[in-house]
Write a protein that holds these residues in place. Structure first.
Motif, short mmCIF file in Angstrom:
data_model
loop_
_atom_site.label_atom_id
_atom_site.label_comp_id
_atom_site.label_asym_id
_atom_site.label_seq_id
_atom_site.Cartn_x
_atom_site.Cartn_y
_atom_site.Cartn_z
N LYS A 7 0.85 -1.19 0.00
CA LYS A 7 0.00 0.00 0.00
C LYS A 7 0.88 1.24 0.00
CE LYS A 7 -1.98 3.53 2.39
NZ LYS A 7 -1.51 4.40 3.48
N GLY A 152 -7.77 7.94 6.06
CA GLY A 152 -6.69 6.96 6.25
C GLY A 152 -7.11 5.54 5.90
N ASP A 155 -5.28 2.03 4.35
CA ASP A 155 -4.59 1.01 5.16
C ASP A 155 -5.51 -0.19 5.35
OD1 ASP A 155 -2.59 2.89 5.49
OD2 ASP A 155 -3.05 3.35 7.59
N LYS A 210 -1.23 8.23 13.40
CA LYS A 210 -1.95 7.94 12.15
C LYS A 210 -1.11 7.17 11.13
CE LYS A 210 -0.95 12.06 9.54
NZ LYS A 210 -1.41 12.82 8.41
#
Ligand code: ADP
Ligand code: ASP
Ligand code: MG
Length: 426
Positions: A7, A152, A155, A210
């Motif tokens: 990723k 986010g 992920d 984060k």
């Protein structure tokens, strides 16, 4: 060799150069004999820019259209990345979340993945392609609407695909060399962690680190997918997040550190419900109003009621992005509940100390508070769990507080400073 999911975050693909650099890394993994599935985020701060744009058009954008807009960011990067890979002479195909089989519930802006059916990805791989998947998005099971997984969320897409495809590892490439004992943007002396347990990483992530999203770590723990967090800008070994350290993961079998790290979070606000009658059912009614609006709370504190008035104050923290919705919901219940007023404060920060070792170390809480007091930082709220202590302070104090706590617990590194390769920290 097996299948790897890689990723790449927004700062790794911030511009054309970044996309070409990442394409080379991906092709190297393929040349090494792996089947490669890539999950990509939107370029640079694209998602923030799209949010700003939406807010100019409508202060509270509708969930469905907002999600449709935000997923455009990842579509741009996935197509460009596939083109860059083809340009290097390898076959690549890009897929939206929906095409990749990422099925979610229908809660817009923070949908949960409920199933992954990656048939098209398997076929693309079997035909020799590198598969590129747009992160952070899916399609709702019931209405077939496009959804996003929350900020986010790429992920989580990566780990979910790694689980569904039975990948060897999920590599999360970002703009720092791994998970550090504190945010390297704040603490230059932060130390890179070689290995961290799912449990501690989960706590760091939910406390605001984060570098990994907590839902992604939750998912990885459930399906036992090892995560390797590393930089897309360097060739260094990063941080392994898994159940147990393995020799290849560069971690010695040592007793777990007492403290894993210090996390901070400035994305929350505090609401105080002032003058609540101190009788059964009041807190229930307040939090029912919040829950019915799908708002997630974090810390909750109720003061002792003043004997003379029989009234108490209840404070809680929640994401700033939910602030307006929560205030509106509470205003509607004001007469039914009978509280006096509401106070909203978005100039707060949360600082957390995390470590599985602290449950057997009684001095940790005292040392934490002493470090804050020595730094002149006032504590407004406190909450603790077995492996975490969190406090709320003024937002202005956050950097100083994090550095003071990091030093007080002996976490400062004595080697080179932590490197931040890219990103704006937004
Ligand atoms: P990406 O765009 O790759 O998803 P993010 O911005 O989401 O990257 O996450 C990486 C950032 O996380 C780093 O640049 C760093 O500022 C921040 N961060 C916060 N806490 C930590 C930590 N404990 N270790 C490493 N990075 C951290
Ligand atoms: N682009 C999305 C965001 O900025 C998702 C992600 O990067 O993981 O939140
Ligand atoms: Mg991220």
């Amino acid at each position: 060799m097996g299948l790897v999911v890689q990723k790449y975050g927004g700062s790794s693909v911030a511009d054309a150069e970044g996309i070409k650099r990442v394409a080379k890394r991906i092709v190297d993994a393929k040349r090494n004999g792996h089947q490669v599935v890539v999950v990509v985020s939107a370029m640079g701060d694209t998602t923030d820019e799209l949010i700003d744009l939406a807010e100019q058009v409508s202060p509270i954008p509708a969930g469905r259209e907002f999600d449709m807009l935000l997923t455009a960011g990842e579509r741009i990067s996935m197509a460009l990345l596939a083109m860059a890979i083809k340009n290097l002479g390898h076959e690549a195909q890009s897929f939206t979340g929906s095409q990749a089989g990422v099925i979610t519930d229908s809660v817009h802006n923070k949908a949960r993945i409920i199933d992954v059916t990656p048939g098209r990805i398997r076929t693309a791989l079997d035909e020799g392609n590198i598969a590129i998947v747009a992160g952070f998005q899916g399609v709702s099971q019931d209405k077939k609407d496009i959804t996003t997984l929350g900020r986010g969320g790429s992920d989580t897409t990566a780990v979910a695909l790694a689980a569904a495809l039975d990948a060897e590892v999920c590599e999360i490439y970002t703009d720092v060399d791994g998970v550090f004992t504190a945010d390297p943007r704040v603490v230059k002396k932060a130390r890179k962690i070689d290995w961290i347990s799912f449990e501690d990483m989960l706590e760091l992530a939910s406390s605001g680190s984060k570098v990994l999203l907590h839902r992604c770590v939750e998912y990885a723990r459930r399906y036992n997918i090892p995560i390797h967090v590393r930089s897309s800008f360097s060739g260094l070994r990063g941080t392994w997040v898994s159940n147990e350290p393995h020799a290849e993961q560069g971690a010695r079998k040592v007793e777990q550190a007492i403290i894993s790290g210090v996390a901070h979070d400035t994305s929350e606000a505090k609401i105080t419900v002032v003058g609540v009658p101190d009788k059964p059912g009041e807190a229930a009614a307040i939090f029912r109003a919040i829950a019915d609006n799908e708002i997630n709370l974090d810390m909750v504190v109720q003061n002792v009621s003043a004997a003379s008035t029989g009234l108490t104050d209840i404070s809680f923290t929640l994401p700033k992005t939910e602030g307006r919705k929560a205030i509106d919901a509470l205003e509607k219940t004001k007469s039914a509940i009978g509280f006096e007023s509401l106070r909203y404060d978005d100039q707060i920060a949360k600082i957390s100390l995390v470590g599985a070792g602290m449950k057997t170390n009684p001095g940790v809480t005292a040392s934490f508070f002493e470090a804050l007091s020595d730094a002149g930082v006032n504590i407004e709220l406190i909450s603790t769990s077995e492996i975490r202590i969190s406090v709320v302070t003024r937002a202005d104090d956050v950097k100083e507080a994090v550095r003071a706590v990091h030093t007080a617990f002996g976490l400062d590194s004595d080697s080179a400073e932590a490197v931040v390769y890219g990103g704006t920290g937004r």
